[in-house]
Design a protein around this motif. Structure first.
Motif, PDB file in Angstrom:
ATOM      1  N   SER A  49      41.732 -15.682 -48.828  1.00  0.00           N
ATOM      2  CA  SER A  49      41.245 -15.846 -47.460  1.00  0.00           C
ATOM      3  C   SER A  49      42.048 -14.956 -46.528  1.00  0.00           C
ATOM      4  O   SER A  49      43.287 -14.986 -46.557  1.00  0.00           O
ATOM      5  N   VAL A  50      41.363 -14.170 -45.710  1.00  0.00           N
ATOM      6  CA  VAL A  50      42.034 -13.343 -44.710  1.00  0.00           C
ATOM      7  C   VAL A  50      42.734 -14.230 -43.683  1.00  0.00           C
ATOM      8  O   VAL A  50      43.885 -13.988 -43.315  1.00  0.00           O
ATOM      9  N   THR A  51      42.051 -15.264 -43.222  1.00  0.00           N
ATOM     10  CA  THR A  51      42.623 -16.152 -42.210  1.00  0.00           C
ATOM     11  C   THR A  51      43.916 -16.801 -42.701  1.00  0.00           C
ATOM     12  O   THR A  51      44.928 -16.840 -41.982  1.00  0.00           O
ATOM     13  N   LYS A  52      43.914 -17.298 -43.928  1.00  0.00           N
ATOM     14  CA  LYS A  52      45.103 -17.951 -44.477  1.00  0.00           C
ATOM     15  C   LYS A  52      46.219 -16.936 -44.742  1.00  0.00           C
ATOM     16  O   LYS A  52      47.403 -17.262 -44.585  1.00  0.00           O
ATOM     17  N   ALA A  53      45.849 -15.734 -45.136  1.00  0.00           N
ATOM     18  CA  ALA A  53      46.857 -14.695 -45.378  1.00  0.00           C
ATOM     19  C   ALA A  53      47.546 -14.319 -44.067  1.00  0.00           C
ATOM     20  O   ALA A  53      48.776 -14.181 -44.014  1.00  0.00           O
ATOM     21  N   LEU A  54      46.769 -14.162 -42.989  1.00  0.00           N
ATOM     22  CA  LEU A  54      47.352 -13.825 -41.694  1.00  0.00           C
ATOM     23  C   LEU A  54      48.251 -14.942 -41.172  1.00  0.00           C
ATOM     24  O   LEU A  54      49.260 -14.683 -40.508  1.00  0.00           O
ATOM     25  N   ALA A  55      47.898 -16.175 -41.478  1.00  0.00           N
ATOM     26  CA  ALA A  55      48.705 -17.311 -41.020  1.00  0.00           C
ATOM     27  C   ALA A  55      50.121 -17.250 -41.573  1.00  0.00           C
ATOM     28  O   ALA A  55      51.065 -17.735 -40.928  1.00  0.00           O
ATOM     29  N   GLN A  56      50.297 -16.635 -42.727  1.00  0.00           N
ATOM     30  CA  GLN A  56      51.622 -16.520 -43.310  1.00  0.00           C
ATOM     31  C   GLN A  56      52.507 -15.554 -42.518  1.00  0.00           C
ATOM     32  O   GLN A  56      53.711 -15.522 -42.715  1.00  0.00           O
ATOM     33  N   TYR A  57      51.908 -14.789 -41.631  1.00  0.00           N
ATOM     34  CA  TYR A  57      52.671 -13.870 -40.780  1.00  0.00           C
ATOM     35  C   TYR A  57      52.724 -14.379 -39.343  1.00  0.00           C
ATOM     36  O   TYR A  57      53.017 -13.628 -38.416  1.00  0.00           O
ATOM     37  N   GLY A  58      52.406 -15.645 -39.159  1.00  0.00           N
ATOM     38  CA  GLY A  58      52.473 -16.239 -37.836  1.00  0.00           C
ATOM     39  C   GLY A  58      51.232 -16.051 -36.993  1.00  0.00           C
ATOM     40  O   GLY A  58      51.199 -16.487 -35.830  1.00  0.00           O
ATOM     41  N   VAL A  59      50.199 -15.401 -37.525  1.00  0.00           N
ATOM     42  CA  VAL A  59      48.943 -15.215 -36.790  1.00  0.00           C
ATOM     43  C   VAL A  59      48.023 -16.373 -37.153  1.00  0.00           C
ATOM     44  O   VAL A  59      47.257 -16.320 -38.118  1.00  0.00           O
ATOM     45  N   GLU A  90      48.088 -12.504 -28.258  1.00  0.00           N
ATOM     46  CA  GLU A  90      48.770 -11.662 -27.269  1.00  0.00           C
ATOM     47  C   GLU A  90      47.971 -10.406 -26.936  1.00  0.00           C
ATOM     48  O   GLU A  90      48.403  -9.580 -26.128  1.00  0.00           O
ATOM     49  N   GLY A  91      46.805 -10.248 -27.576  1.00  0.00           N
ATOM     50  CA  GLY A  91      45.963  -9.094 -27.295  1.00  0.00           C
ATOM     51  C   GLY A  91      46.267  -7.875 -28.134  1.00  0.00           C
ATOM     52  O   GLY A  91      45.694  -6.808 -27.911  1.00  0.00           O
ATOM     53  N   ARG A  92      47.142  -8.003 -29.122  1.00  0.00           N
ATOM     54  CA  ARG A  92      47.475  -6.874 -29.980  1.00  0.00           C
ATOM     55  C   ARG A  92      46.461  -6.760 -31.118  1.00  0.00           C
ATOM     56  O   ARG A  92      46.066  -7.774 -31.716  1.00  0.00           O
ATOM     57  N   VAL A  93      46.055  -5.540 -31.411  1.00  0.00           N
ATOM     58  CA  VAL A  93      45.084  -5.316 -32.484  1.00  0.00           C
ATOM     59  C   VAL A  93      45.754  -5.592 -33.826  1.00  0.00           C
ATOM     60  O   VAL A  93      46.824  -5.050 -34.127  1.00  0.00           O
ATOM     61  N   ILE A  94      45.119  -6.443 -34.631  1.00  0.00           N
ATOM     62  CA  ILE A  94      45.677  -6.756 -35.950  1.00  0.00           C
ATOM     63  C   ILE A  94      44.793  -6.269 -37.092  1.00  0.00           C
ATOM     64  O   ILE A  94      45.248  -6.126 -38.221  1.00  0.00           O
ATOM     65  N   GLU A  95      43.525  -6.018 -36.792  1.00  0.00           N
ATOM     66  CA  GLU A  95      42.621  -5.630 -37.876  1.00  0.00           C
ATOM     67  C   GLU A  95      41.475  -4.769 -37.358  1.00  0.00           C
ATOM     68  O   GLU A  95      40.919  -5.023 -36.285  1.00  0.00           O
ATOM     69  N   TYR A  96      41.151  -3.771 -38.141  1.00  0.00           N
ATOM     70  CA  TYR A  96      39.911  -3.010 -37.949  1.00  0.00           C
ATOM     71  C   TYR A  96      39.078  -3.228 -39.203  1.00  0.00           C
ATOM     72  O   TYR A  96      39.575  -3.083 -40.328  1.00  0.00           O
ATOM     73  N   GLY A  97      37.827  -3.605 -39.026  1.00  0.00           N
ATOM     74  CA  GLY A  97      36.991  -3.860 -40.193  1.00  0.00           C
ATOM     75  C   GLY A  97      35.603  -3.273 -40.069  1.00  0.00           C
ATOM     76  O   GLY A  97      35.135  -2.960 -38.971  1.00  0.00           O
ATOM     77  N   TRP A  98      34.973  -3.099 -41.204  1.00  0.00           N
ATOM     78  CA  TRP A  98      33.557  -2.735 -41.203  1.00  0.00           C
ATOM     79  C   TRP A  98      32.825  -3.605 -42.212  1.00  0.00           C
ATOM     80  O   TRP A  98      33.414  -4.133 -43.160  1.00  0.00           O
ATOM     81  N   GLY A  99      31.539  -3.772 -41.998  1.00  0.00           N
ATOM     82  CA  GLY A  99      30.716  -4.563 -42.904  1.00  0.00           C
ATOM     83  C   GLY A  99      29.405  -3.870 -43.197  1.00  0.00           C
ATOM     84  O   GLY A  99      28.903  -3.090 -42.388  1.00  0.00           O
ATOM     85  N   ARG A 100      28.852  -4.149 -44.366  1.00  0.00           N
ATOM     86  CA  ARG A 100      27.530  -3.661 -44.758  1.00  0.00           C
ATOM     87  C   ARG A 100      26.755  -4.878 -45.247  1.00  0.00           C
ATOM     88  O   ARG A 100      27.108  -5.472 -46.256  1.00  0.00           O
ATOM     89  N   MET A 101      25.706  -5.258 -44.542  1.00  0.00           N
ATOM     90  CA  MET A 101      24.990  -6.493 -44.841  1.00  0.00           C
ATOM     91  C   MET A 101      23.539  -6.200 -45.196  1.00  0.00           C
ATOM     92  O   MET A 101      22.872  -5.406 -44.518  1.00  0.00           O
ATOM     93  N   ALA A 102      23.052  -6.816 -46.273  1.00  0.00           N
ATOM     94  CA  ALA A 102      21.664  -6.628 -46.692  1.00  0.00           C
ATOM     95  C   ALA A 102      20.734  -7.164 -45.607  1.00  0.00           C
ATOM     96  O   ALA A 102      20.706  -8.364 -45.335  1.00  0.00           O
TER      97      ALA A 102
END
Length: 240
Positions: free
Chosen positions: A166-176, A218-230
């Motif tokens: 999980s991205v959300t759970k992984a980020l939580a380990q860094y305090g996000v 705090e408004g700092r960019v933490i991720e840039y992502g792209w998606g491709r959806m059917a």
């Protein structure tokens, strides 16, 4: 099953009604391929042209889809994929009483190209952690997502993701513990060979393309992502 000629009801219409009834009764599961034209012609005791007219009507009604060279498939339920301030794949799917899952495509450290560097506010060539996966709904692929994180701020996030799935759970380990969507751009195009393979989608069927930026509280960019959806399996619902 041989059709009986009924006044005012063409044979192809009876075929369409019979197949639609089978789909409603789940004789044919959603996403699964129907019997071939030859098999249906034998079943109903008609020629293939008559079957083809019935199938064309069902396709026009959005009940089936015809994929050139692959056959005719029962149309899946379209997923309403919500894009809002907080966009989470698993939550999106579970709220629709469907089963989310994922498959990791690749996870590695890469140098940021010009686009990634600009979006993450890094210098070109800076190290970025890339996590790319295929998102599935009820076991069928619906999207490909690539997440880019600044490696300096999130060292070992790849290992954290593999543990947590999980991205959300992984980020939580860094305090996000929370992050929000700053912006999303949406376009559409035909899939590449790789996208077609991963999504199990014909090259003639379009994909919805998204680019997004997520920020921390705090408004700092933490991720840039792209998606491709059917596009045939989902519609994007933009929320304020």
């Amino acid at each position: 099953m041989t059709l009986q000629r009924r006044a005012g009801v063409a044979l192809w219409r009876q075929i369409a009604e019979s197949i639609e009834s089978d789909i409603k009764e789940e004789v044919f599961d959603r996403g699964k391929r129907l019997p071939t034209e030859a098999e249906l012609a034998s079943r109903f005791g008609v020629n293939r042209h008559t079957v083809r007219r019935g199938i064309a009507f069902l396709e026009q009604e959005g009940i089936v889809r015809v994929e050139q060279g692959r056959g005719t498939f029962v149309q899946e339920r379209v997923v309403d994929y919500k894009l809002g301030k907080r966009t989470r794949f698993t939550e999106n799917i579970q709220k629709q009483s469907r089963i989310p899952s994922g498959e990791l495509v690749r996870a590695q450290l890469i140098p940021a190209d010009a686009t990634v560097a600009k979006q993450l506010h890094l210098r070109k060539g800076a190290q970025v952690a890339l996590i790319e996966s295929v998102g599935k709904v009820d076991g069928r692929p619906i999207s490909i997502a690539a997440h880019h994180f600044p490696a300096k701020r999130f060292p070992d996030i790849i290992e954290a993701y593999k543990r947590e799935q999980s991205v959300t759970k992984a980020l939580a380990q860094y305090g996000v513990t929370d992050y929000t969507r700053k912006e999303t751009r949406i376009t559409a195009r035909l899939p590449t060979t790789t996208e077609s393979r991963l999504l199990e989608l014909p090259r003639s069927q379009p994909v919805l393309v998204t680019e997004s930026v997520n920020i921390d509280p705090e408004g700092r960019v933490i991720e840039y992502g792209w998606g491709r959806m059917a596009a045939e399996r989902a519609q994007l619902v933009v929320q304020p």
